[in-house]
Each structure stands twice: as structure tokens, then as C-alpha cells.
Design a protein around this motif. Sequence first.
Motif, PDB file in Angstrom:
ATOM      1  N   GLU A  26      10.165   2.014  -8.410  1.00  0.00           N
ATOM      2  CA  GLU A  26       9.229   2.892  -9.441  1.00  0.00           C
ATOM      3  C   GLU A  26       8.309   3.267  -7.730  1.00  0.00           C
ATOM      4  OE1 GLU A  26       6.834  -0.053 -11.303  1.00  0.00           O
ATOM      5  OE2 GLU A  26       8.646   0.450 -13.124  1.00  0.00           O
ATOM      6  N   ILE A  27       7.987   3.306  -7.245  1.00  0.00           N
ATOM      7  CA  ILE A  27       7.139   3.678  -5.437  1.00  0.00           C
ATOM      8  C   ILE A  27       8.071   4.367  -5.210  1.00  0.00           C
ATOM      9  CG2 ILE A  27       5.841   3.217  -3.616  1.00  0.00           C
ATOM     10  CD1 ILE A  27       5.214   0.738  -4.149  1.00  0.00           C
ATOM     11  N   ALA A  28       9.119   4.373  -4.260  1.00  0.00           N
ATOM     12  CA  ALA A  28       9.482   5.588  -4.011  1.00  0.00           C
ATOM     13  C   ALA A  28      10.251   6.513  -5.170  1.00  0.00           C
ATOM     14  CB  ALA A  28      11.374   5.524  -3.375  1.00  0.00           C
ATOM     15  N   SER A  29      10.557   6.636  -5.980  1.00  0.00           N
ATOM     16  CA  SER A  29      10.487   7.519  -7.241  1.00  0.00           C
ATOM     17  C   SER A  29       9.599   8.306  -8.071  1.00  0.00           C
ATOM     18  CB  SER A  29      11.325   6.908  -8.729  1.00  0.00           C
ATOM     19  OG  SER A  29      10.245   6.398  -9.496  1.00  0.00           O
ATOM     20  N   GLY A  30       8.253   7.544  -7.614  1.00  0.00           N
ATOM     21  CA  GLY A  30       6.668   8.551  -7.671  1.00  0.00           C
ATOM     22  C   GLY A  30       6.216   7.939  -8.855  1.00  0.00           C
ATOM     23  N   LYS A  31       7.011   6.855 -10.298  1.00  0.00           N
ATOM     24  CA  LYS A  31       6.647   6.396 -10.969  1.00  0.00           C
ATOM     25  C   LYS A  31       4.985   5.603 -11.158  1.00  0.00           C
ATOM     26  CE  LYS A  31      11.011   6.162 -13.529  1.00  0.00           C
ATOM     27  NZ  LYS A  31      12.174   5.436 -13.673  1.00  0.00           N
ATOM     28  N   ARG A  32       5.005   4.345  -9.635  1.00  0.00           N
ATOM     29  CA  ARG A  32       3.958   4.296  -9.674  1.00  0.00           C
ATOM     30  C   ARG A  32       3.494   4.258  -7.615  1.00  0.00           C
ATOM     31  NH1 ARG A  32       4.390  -1.818 -10.730  1.00  0.00           N
ATOM     32  NH2 ARG A  32       1.903  -2.374 -10.331  1.00  0.00           N
ATOM     33  N   THR A  33       2.363   4.457  -7.890  1.00  0.00           N
ATOM     34  CA  THR A  33       1.231   4.040  -6.386  1.00  0.00           C
ATOM     35  C   THR A  33       1.182   3.054  -5.754  1.00  0.00           C
ATOM     36  OG1 THR A  33       0.559   6.183  -8.001  1.00  0.00           O
ATOM     37  CG2 THR A  33      -0.475   5.586  -5.193  1.00  0.00           C
ATOM     38  N   PRO A  34       1.477   2.674  -5.022  1.00  0.00           N
ATOM     39  CA  PRO A  34       0.460   1.346  -3.919  1.00  0.00           C
ATOM     40  C   PRO A  34      -0.206   1.005  -3.893  1.00  0.00           C
ATOM     41  CG  PRO A  34       2.058   2.975  -2.836  1.00  0.00           C
ATOM     42  CD  PRO A  34       2.261   3.559  -3.740  1.00  0.00           C
ATOM     43  N   GLY A  35      -0.941   0.181  -4.161  1.00  0.00           N
ATOM     44  CA  GLY A  35      -2.264  -0.160  -3.246  1.00  0.00           C
ATOM     45  C   GLY A  35      -2.602   0.512  -2.387  1.00  0.00           C
ATOM     46  N   TYR A  36      -3.656   0.213  -1.549  1.00  0.00           N
ATOM     47  CA  TYR A  36      -4.408   0.744  -0.502  1.00  0.00           C
ATOM     48  C   TYR A  36      -3.233  -0.428   0.244  1.00  0.00           C
ATOM     49  CZ  TYR A  36      -6.697   2.113   3.447  1.00  0.00           C
ATOM     50  OH  TYR A  36      -7.191   2.562   4.712  1.00  0.00           O
ATOM     51  N   ASP A  37      -3.795  -1.594   0.118  1.00  0.00           N
ATOM     52  CA  ASP A  37      -3.195  -2.597   1.025  1.00  0.00           C
ATOM     53  C   ASP A  37      -1.728  -2.815   1.524  1.00  0.00           C
ATOM     54  OD1 ASP A  37      -5.703  -4.215   1.174  1.00  0.00           O
ATOM     55  OD2 ASP A  37      -5.597  -5.384  -0.230  1.00  0.00           O
ATOM     56  N   PRO A  49       1.427   7.762   6.284  1.00  0.00           N
ATOM     57  CA  PRO A  49       0.257   8.000   5.659  1.00  0.00           C
ATOM     58  C   PRO A  49       0.140   7.103   4.016  1.00  0.00           C
ATOM     59  CG  PRO A  49       0.753   9.746   5.652  1.00  0.00           C
ATOM     60  CD  PRO A  49       2.382   9.798   6.232  1.00  0.00           C
ATOM     61  N   PRO A  50      -1.612   6.672   4.381  1.00  0.00           N
ATOM     62  CA  PRO A  50      -1.587   5.904   2.766  1.00  0.00           C
ATOM     63  C   PRO A  50      -1.610   7.314   2.429  1.00  0.00           C
ATOM     64  CG  PRO A  50      -2.881   4.869   4.248  1.00  0.00           C
ATOM     65  CD  PRO A  50      -2.101   5.976   5.191  1.00  0.00           C
ATOM     66  N   ARG A  51      -2.695   8.564   2.969  1.00  0.00           N
ATOM     67  CA  ARG A  51      -3.274  10.044   1.484  1.00  0.00           C
ATOM     68  C   ARG A  51      -1.856   9.977   1.017  1.00  0.00           C
ATOM     69  NH1 ARG A  51      -2.783  11.579   6.935  1.00  0.00           N
ATOM     70  NH2 ARG A  51      -1.756  13.446   7.996  1.00  0.00           N
ATOM     71  N   PHE A  52      -0.724  10.054   1.390  1.00  0.00           N
ATOM     72  CA  PHE A  52       0.965  10.793   0.987  1.00  0.00           C
ATOM     73  C   PHE A  52       1.009   9.770   0.105  1.00  0.00           C
ATOM     74  CE2 PHE A  52       5.280  10.169   0.302  1.00  0.00           C
ATOM     75  CZ  PHE A  52       5.329  10.767  -0.410  1.00  0.00           C
ATOM     76  N   TRP A  53       0.436   9.182  -0.273  1.00  0.00           N
ATOM     77  CA  TRP A  53       0.640   8.356  -2.121  1.00  0.00           C
ATOM     78  C   TRP A  53      -0.286   8.973  -3.589  1.00  0.00           C
ATOM     79  CZ3 TRP A  53       5.509   7.080  -1.808  1.00  0.00           C
ATOM     80  CH2 TRP A  53       5.663   5.364  -0.904  1.00  0.00           C
ATOM     81  N   GLY A  54      -1.391   9.238  -2.516  1.00  0.00           N
ATOM     82  CA  GLY A  54      -2.477   9.465  -2.879  1.00  0.00           C
ATOM     83  C   GLY A  54      -2.287  10.760  -3.546  1.00  0.00           C
ATOM     84  N   GLU A  55      -2.000  11.826  -2.707  1.00  0.00           N
ATOM     85  CA  GLU A  55      -0.884  13.622  -2.672  1.00  0.00           C
ATOM     86  C   GLU A  55      -0.004  13.581  -3.661  1.00  0.00           C
ATOM     87  OE1 GLU A  55      -0.728  14.673   1.508  1.00  0.00           O
ATOM     88  OE2 GLU A  55      -2.937  14.317   1.465  1.00  0.00           O
ATOM     89  N   ARG A  56       0.744  12.720  -3.296  1.00  0.00           N
ATOM     90  CA  ARG A  56       1.758  12.736  -4.363  1.00  0.00           C
ATOM     91  C   ARG A  56       1.580  11.825  -6.021  1.00  0.00           C
ATOM     92  NH1 ARG A  56       6.973   8.619  -3.516  1.00  0.00           N
ATOM     93  NH2 ARG A  56       8.574   9.641  -4.771  1.00  0.00           N
ATOM     94  N   GLN A  57       1.071  11.479  -6.017  1.00  0.00           N
ATOM     95  CA  GLN A  57       0.466  10.978  -7.052  1.00  0.00           C
ATOM     96  C   GLN A  57      -0.796  11.944  -7.994  1.00  0.00           C
ATOM     97  OE1 GLN A  57      -2.312   8.186  -7.519  1.00  0.00           O
ATOM     98  NE2 GLN A  57      -1.570   7.787  -9.848  1.00  0.00           N
TER      99      GLN A  57
END
Length: 61
Positions: A26-37, A49-57
Motif C-alpha cells: 500500500e505504501i509503495a503503490s501510493g495508497k497509504r502514506t508512511p508516518g513520519y517515524d 526523503p520523507p518529503r517524497f511521501w507528502g508530495e506523492r500524496q
Amino acid sequence: MNIQSNPSEIAAGLRAMGLSKSYASEIASGKRTPGYDLALRIEKAFDIPPRFWGERQKSAA
């Protein structure tokens, strides 16, 4: 691993970190975003980088 890797490569890396198969997928496909930790752990392991996940979302919305 870089951020242009395909989702199955990212999921395999997340599985190697101990995440469940479904959560990693789910994280890899973009369906979920990992928490900051978790995003920080991913950064240390794979240099994504952590910002990648926020930008992707944001781009998926």
C-alpha cells in the motif's frame, strides 16, 4: 534504491525492513502514506526523503 524505482522494488525493500506485505504494498503503490517515524527509517535505509511521501500524496489528490 531511488524514488524512481518501481513499486514492487520499493515494496520489497519495505518488506526487508519488517513491514507486512499488505502495508508495504500500500505504501509503495501510493495508497497509504508512511508516518513520519517510518518515513525517517525509509530515508536511512533507501535514501528516499520523507518529503517524497507528502508530495506523492498531494499529487494523488
